[in-house]
Design an enzyme around this catalytic site. Sequence first.
Site, PDB file in Angstrom:
ATOM      1  N   LYS A 165       0.848  -1.191   0.000  1.00 49.14           N
ATOM      2  CA  LYS A 165       0.000   0.000   0.000  1.00 49.14           C
ATOM      3  C   LYS A 165       0.886   1.243   0.000  1.00 49.14           C
ATOM      4  CE  LYS A 165       0.747   1.306   4.485  1.00 49.14           C
ATOM      5  NZ  LYS A 165       1.502   2.526   4.844  1.00 49.14           N
TER       6      LYS A 165
ATOM      7  N   GLY B  58      10.625  -2.190   6.711  1.00 53.79           N
ATOM      8  CA  GLY B  58      10.894  -0.812   7.090  1.00 53.79           C
ATOM      9  C   GLY B  58      10.772   0.141   5.930  1.00 53.79           C
ATOM     10  N   GLY B  59       9.919  -0.204   4.956  1.00 48.84           N
ATOM     11  CA  GLY B  59       9.761   0.630   3.771  1.00 48.84           C
ATOM     12  C   GLY B  59       8.507   1.477   3.757  1.00 48.84           C
ATOM     13  N   GLY B  60       7.605   1.278   4.735  1.00 48.98           N
ATOM     14  CA  GLY B  60       6.356   2.035   4.748  1.00 48.98           C
ATOM     15  C   GLY B  60       5.315   1.517   3.787  1.00 48.98           C
ATOM     16  N   LEU B  61       5.531   0.305   3.254  1.00 48.40           N
ATOM     17  CA  LEU B  61       4.616  -0.281   2.277  1.00 48.40           C
ATOM     18  C   LEU B  61       3.621  -1.247   2.905  1.00 48.40           C
ATOM     19  CD1 LEU B  61       7.322  -0.998  -0.449  1.00 48.40           C
ATOM     20  CD2 LEU B  61       5.620   0.838  -0.525  1.00 48.40           C
TER      21      LEU B  61
ATOM     22  N   ASP C 287      -2.435  -1.594  10.441  1.00 45.07           N
ATOM     23  CA  ASP C 287      -2.648  -1.671   8.995  1.00 45.07           C
ATOM     24  C   ASP C 287      -3.341  -2.960   8.557  1.00 45.07           C
ATOM     25  OD1 ASP C 287      -1.443   0.770   8.646  1.00 45.07           O
ATOM     26  OD2 ASP C 287       0.439  -0.018   7.831  1.00 45.07           O
TER      27      ASP C 287
ATOM     28  N   GLY D 176       4.205  -4.247   4.206  1.00 42.36           N
ATOM     29  CA  GLY D 176       4.414  -5.618   3.776  1.00 42.36           C
ATOM     30  C   GLY D 176       4.079  -6.661   4.829  1.00 42.36           C
ATOM     31  N   GLY D 177       4.556  -6.474   6.055  1.00 37.57           N
ATOM     32  CA  GLY D 177       4.283  -7.446   7.110  1.00 37.57           C
ATOM     33  C   GLY D 177       2.803  -7.539   7.443  1.00 37.57           C
ATOM     34  N   SER D 178       2.143  -6.396   7.487  1.00 36.10           N
ATOM     35  CA  SER D 178       0.700  -6.384   7.765  1.00 36.10           C
ATOM     36  C   SER D 178      -0.085  -7.009   6.623  1.00 36.10           C
ATOM     37  CB  SER D 178       0.227  -4.938   7.997  1.00 36.10           C
ATOM     38  OG  SER D 178       0.777  -4.417   9.183  1.00 36.10           O
TER      39      SER D 178
END
Length: 293
Positions: free
Chosen positions: A12, A102-105, A142, A107-109
Site C-alpha cells: 500500500k 521498514g519501507g512504509g509499504l 494496517d 508488507g508485514g501487515s
Amino acid sequence: MRSLHGCPAPAKLNLFLHIVGRRADGYHLLQSVFQLIERGDTLDFDLRADGRIHRTNDVPGVPEDADLIVRALQRLAAAYRERHGRAAPGIDVAVHKILPMGGGLGGGSSDAATALMAANHLWQGGFSDGELMEIGLPLGADIPFFIYGRTAFVEGVGEAMQPVDGPDCWYVVLEPGVSVPTPAIFAAEDLTRDTKPVRIADFPEANLLSEFGKNDLQAVASRLFPPVAQAIEWLGQYGAARMTGSGACVFCALPGEAQADQVLGQVPTRWRAWKARSLMQHPLKSLLQNNEL
C-alpha cells in the site's frame, strides 16, 4: 481444497498522512488515504493434520515466533476453537518476500492479512471480514485495511475506514536503501501532531497528480535518514514525490506506464526502483470468491 498457492499480499501507499492528535494511551490519531498497488509478496498455504502453524522458510531478520503471519494465524486458530469447539486443522506457510522491511509499504501487515483470509478459507472458519479485522487489529493497525481490501480514507489509529475512489495511475517507487523503524519516527519530539483534520470530501479523487496534503512523518524521517531526503529530492523532478508511511520508500504518481518507464530509465544505480499500477481491490478477494487459486 487442501492448499492455496501464490496468494497475493499487495503493498500500500499513503497518498497523504496527517497526524491530527494523540490519545491518552500514546497512540497517534491519523488521517490518510491508503492505496493498494499491484506489487507485493506472495504466500503459499498447505493444510496440516496436526493443528500446528508453521512457517516453512526463513525470512531474514524475522524469527518464526515473532512473524506477524504466525501470530495472526495463532489468533485465528484460537477464535476457531472457540467458535467450532475443536482445534483448527493447522497450516504450513511459505513466504516469498519482495517488499522491503521498514519501507512504509505495509508488507508485514499485508502478509498477515492474506494469511488470515487464506486460512479462513482453507479451514472453512466462517469468519466475516469484520471478524478477521478484529482478530488482526491488535497485531498491527494496517492489517484491517488489507482485509478491507480497497482504497480507503483512514482515520483513528488506522481502524476507521471509508471507501474512496483512488486514482487509476502508475507509481514509481524508490527504495532508498535504509530501513526506517516506525517507533523512532513517532517518538521524535519534532513530529507534527496537530495537523488540522480534513474531510473525506476534500480528497481530490480525480486528480492523480494532486499535491493534496502531506506526510507529517516525512520531515522527521528525512532528518534521521538522509537517503530518504535525497530520494525525495531526486524523484521530485518528475512530479509530486512523497514518502509513504513512516518510510523509507518514496513514490511519485504518473499518468501511464510509458511515463513510469521513462522515469525508471533515469534512476541512479544506487537505488532500487520499480513501477506498480494502482489497484482498486485486493486481488485475493476475487480469487477466493471464484476459486481461482
